[in-house]
Write a protein that holds these residues in place. Sequence first.
Motif, PDB file in Angstrom:
ATOM      1  N   CYS A 125       0.642  -2.255   4.001  1.00 31.19           N
ATOM      2  CA  CYS A 125       1.784  -3.134   3.751  1.00 31.19           C
ATOM      3  C   CYS A 125       3.011  -2.529   4.435  1.00 31.19           C
ATOM      4  O   CYS A 125       3.375  -1.392   4.148  1.00 31.19           O
ATOM      5  CB  CYS A 125       2.032  -3.254   2.252  1.00 31.19           C
ATOM      6  N   CYS A 128       5.889  -1.936   1.381  1.00 33.06           N
ATOM      7  CA  CYS A 128       5.790  -0.936   0.304  1.00 33.06           C
ATOM      8  C   CYS A 128       4.768   0.160   0.596  1.00 33.06           C
ATOM      9  O   CYS A 128       4.539   1.027  -0.245  1.00 33.06           O
ATOM     10  CB  CYS A 128       5.484  -1.604  -1.029  1.00 33.06           C
ATOM     11  N   CYS A 145      -0.254  -8.379   0.461  1.00 30.68           N
ATOM     12  CA  CYS A 145      -0.114  -7.218  -0.423  1.00 30.68           C
ATOM     13  C   CYS A 145      -0.101  -7.629  -1.894  1.00 30.68           C
ATOM     14  O   CYS A 145       0.688  -8.484  -2.289  1.00 30.68           O
ATOM     15  CB  CYS A 145       1.177  -6.465  -0.083  1.00 30.68           C
ATOM     16  N   CYS A 148       3.560  -6.515  -3.447  1.00 25.02           N
ATOM     17  CA  CYS A 148       4.862  -7.096  -3.110  1.00 25.02           C
ATOM     18  C   CYS A 148       4.767  -8.416  -2.338  1.00 25.02           C
ATOM     19  O   CYS A 148       5.796  -9.000  -1.991  1.00 25.02           O
ATOM     20  CB  CYS A 148       5.715  -6.079  -2.346  1.00 25.02           C
TER      21      CYS A 148
END
Length: 212
Positions: A125, A128, A145, A148
């Motif tokens: 990701c 994050c 993801c 997030c």
Amino acid sequence: MKLVIFGPPSAGKGTQAQKLAEKYGLPQVATGDLLREHVAKKTPIGLKVKAYLDSGRLGPDDLIVQMISERVSKPDCKNGYILDGFPRTIGQARELEKMTDVDLVLNIVVDFEVLVERAVGRRICPRCAAVYHVKFNPPKQEGVCDKCGSALIQRDDDKETTVRNRLNVYQDQTAPLVEHYRTKGKLVDIDGSGGIDAVQAQMVRAIDRLKK
Ligand code: ADP
Ligand code: ZN
């Protein structure tokens, strides 16, 4: 508590460090994530290391050490941290020893053929830094993801030829550190061939032994 997660590229360091960070409430200091962040933000360090990352070579020790020492002097690291991807050379290990004493080095051991398969299927990701694998650790929704909701990407250095380069660099420059730490009595071998939870359980056992 200061931990080092050690092992060849795509052995599962990031995956395990992230889980340990949640379990023990310690920050994960991931060299690769920090470097990619510096590159994305075009910081002075980022501009200097980009070419190294793209080719699978290691960045120069002085820059990497500078980046790590800046990171671990932030307030969230005062009770300890988990180093993931550092040190990678004997020179870096010596610099780390000047900075601090680590409590435990968890050395993930996995066959090289397995590493290539893990690297090529890895997705991360960009927001994050969560790590997935298309086959071994897929997100709930393909390409998205879990944490997030961002679109997952493949790292530039996870192309098969670069992966093989990184494995050779590991053999030459990083593997000798295993014996360095073993001699100091700080290293525990972790069988990294099993699933993510099985590997995590071995690490937790080693850490809990240390605490007693
Ligand atoms: P490293 O940080 O050592 O380079 P990662 O944690 O990014 O390695 O893991 C490499 C890839 O292998 C990722 O795609 C990850 O989802 C997957 N992976 C990690 N641990 C395991 C495991 N025990 N079994 C199968 N796949 C794994
Ligand atoms: Zn995310």
